[in-house]
Design a protein around this motif. Structure first.
Motif, short mmCIF file in Angstrom:
data_model
loop_
_atom_site.label_atom_id
_atom_site.label_comp_id
_atom_site.label_asym_id
_atom_site.label_seq_id
_atom_site.Cartn_x
_atom_site.Cartn_y
_atom_site.Cartn_z
N VAL A 107 0.86 -1.19 0.00
CA VAL A 107 0.00 0.00 0.00
C VAL A 107 0.89 1.23 0.00
N VAL A 108 0.44 2.30 -0.67
CA VAL A 108 1.13 3.59 -0.61
C VAL A 108 0.15 4.62 -0.08
N MET A 109 0.56 5.36 0.93
CA MET A 109 -0.31 6.33 1.58
C MET A 109 0.43 7.67 1.69
N GLY A 110 -0.15 8.72 1.09
CA GLY A 110 0.47 10.03 1.18
C GLY A 110 0.62 10.74 -0.15
N LEU A 111 0.19 10.09 -1.24
CA LEU A 111 0.08 10.81 -2.50
C LEU A 111 -1.12 11.74 -2.38
N ASP A 112 -1.24 12.67 -3.33
CA ASP A 112 -2.39 13.57 -3.28
C ASP A 112 -2.94 13.81 -4.68
N THR A 113 -3.89 14.72 -4.78
CA THR A 113 -4.58 14.97 -6.04
C THR A 113 -3.64 15.45 -7.14
N SER A 114 -2.52 16.03 -6.78
CA SER A 114 -1.56 16.48 -7.80
C SER A 114 -0.73 15.33 -8.35
N LEU A 115 -0.79 14.16 -7.71
CA LEU A 115 0.03 13.03 -8.14
C LEU A 115 -0.78 11.83 -8.60
N LEU A 154 1.00 0.56 -11.65
CA LEU A 154 1.36 -0.20 -10.47
C LEU A 154 0.23 -0.32 -9.44
N PHE A 155 -0.84 0.44 -9.64
CA PHE A 155 -1.92 0.45 -8.66
C PHE A 155 -3.13 -0.34 -9.17
N ALA A 156 -3.86 -0.91 -8.22
CA ALA A 156 -5.05 -1.69 -8.54
C ALA A 156 -6.29 -0.99 -8.02
N GLU A 157 -7.42 -1.27 -8.65
CA GLU A 157 -8.68 -0.74 -8.15
C GLU A 157 -9.05 -1.44 -6.85
N THR A 158 -9.83 -0.76 -6.05
CA THR A 158 -10.25 -1.33 -4.78
C THR A 158 -11.65 -0.84 -4.45
N ALA A 159 -12.31 -1.55 -3.58
CA ALA A 159 -13.67 -1.17 -3.18
C ALA A 159 -13.63 -0.58 -1.78
N VAL A 160 -13.81 0.72 -1.70
CA VAL A 160 -13.83 1.41 -0.41
C VAL A 160 -15.18 2.10 -0.26
N PRO A 191 -3.69 -8.85 -1.03
CA PRO A 191 -4.73 -7.96 -1.56
C PRO A 191 -5.91 -7.75 -0.62
N GLU A 192 -6.36 -8.79 0.06
CA GLU A 192 -7.50 -8.65 0.97
C GLU A 192 -7.13 -7.81 2.18
N LEU A 193 -5.93 -8.02 2.68
CA LEU A 193 -5.46 -7.24 3.84
C LEU A 193 -5.27 -5.78 3.44
#
Length: 325
Positions: free
Chosen positions: A79-87, A96-102, A252-254
């Motif tokens: 997981v990557v946490m800390g990117l923002d709307t500009s990135l 490198l990123f996958a879709e997820t259901a949040v 992925p589930e975690l």
């Protein structure tokens, strides 16, 4: 017998460790600091997951994406946490990123429906100063003043990149002239937010690029009301910080569980007084006392995420040219 007992216990402990899943989360340095949200987030999530959460601080927000591009599919991160709307757009382009259901009842100033990234907090960029300073109320008057400011490098820091977008959103083709005027005010450019804010607190500058929420830290944590964020007439650029799952994760589930945890009340109630930002989902207990005193910009600015990459290249060139003269 003692040897056999010890050996059995060691094997049992080793087996238990092997069965405990590990989730590696890349984030920024201030998040994992002792005073940041990392320790509390780690404790709260591990109580729900029967796992080992490993938070890895890697510079500031924009440096995360650079690190991820360097590692590619070989990255240890789940997981990557800390990117923002500009990135966001640049991050998606890596593949490198996958879709997820949040699922979240967001309380953001804009509608959030991104299928890849979950928003976990947000705020407005602002220049923070001591209240005894008569601060300019727009970029033009700041450039005309002799005040000293500290800013962050847009190539490694999300606030630094946010400042480029702020000036570009407010002034468009006039942005180069704004930067030409501001160049003399900039005493230094730091890699990240922590270094810049530290220099400001040490008295090395009159103002520092930070957030409208930064004075809340001093007020709530230190009982110090001497800091303020100046409201600019042009409006203030918005930052929404996001968390995303890597496509190559072996958990992925975690990873999905962690993304959903970050928008839960358990996590959202931690963020206001540790990350000193607005939560993306209003906590059940509401915002902490003191947040009602913060500067609320009359005008919010935000360039659509898909438009940022092209604008970023132009804005970065203008910034580099002005500060190199």
């Amino acid at each position: 017998m003692k040897y056999l007992t010890f050996a059995a216990a060691t094997l049992a402990a080793t087996a238990a460790m092997a069965e405990t899943p590990e989730l590696t989360v890349y984030t920024y340095d201030s998040f994992v600091s002792d005073w940041g949200p990392g320790p509390a987030i780690e404790k709260a999530f591990e109580e729900t997951c029967a796992c080992d959460l490993k938070l890895v601080g890697l510079g500031d927000g924009a440096a995360l994406l650079a690190r991820l591009k360097l590692e590619g599919v070989r990255s240890d991160a789940d997981v990557v946490m800390g990117l923002d709307t500009s990135l966001i757009a640049a991050a998606k382009e890596t593949g490198l990123f996958a879709e997820t259901a949040v699922s979240a009842d967001y309380a953001l100033p804009i509608e959030w429906t991104d299928p890849v990234f979950a928003a976990y907090d947000w705020g407005y960029f602002a220049f923070v100063h001591n209240k005894d300073l008569v601060a300019p109320t727009n970029f033009k008057s700041l450039g005309e003043s002799d005040l000293k400011i500290v800013i962050q490098d847009p190539r490694s820091s999300t606030p630094g990149l946010g400042l480029l977008m702020w000036v570009k959103a407010a002034y468009g083709d006039e942005a180069p002239a704004i930067w030409d005027a501001l160049a003399d005010n900039v005493v230094t450019v730091t890699k990240g937010w922590s270094e810049a804010y530290g220099l400001f607190l040490e008295g090395e500058a009159d103002m520092v690029l930070s957030y409208t929420t930064s004075p809340a830290y001093h007020l709530i944590a230190e009982e110090d009301d001497s800091k303020a964020a100046v409201e600019f007439e042009e409006g203030h650029y918005m930052q929404i910080e996001v968390v995303g799952k890597l496509a190559g994760t072996d958990q992925p589930e975690l990873a999905d569980k962690f993304l959903n945890f970050m928008v839960s009340d358990a996590a959202q109630s931690i963020l206001p007084t540790t990350n000193w930002m607005y939560p993306a989902v209003t906590p059940a207990a509401g915002l902490p006392a003191g947040f009602e005193t913060l500067t609320t910009p009359a005008k919010a600015l935000l360039i659509p995420a898909a438009d940022v990459p092209a604008i970023r290249d132009e804005a970065l060139a203008e910034w580099l040219k002005a500060l190199s003269q």
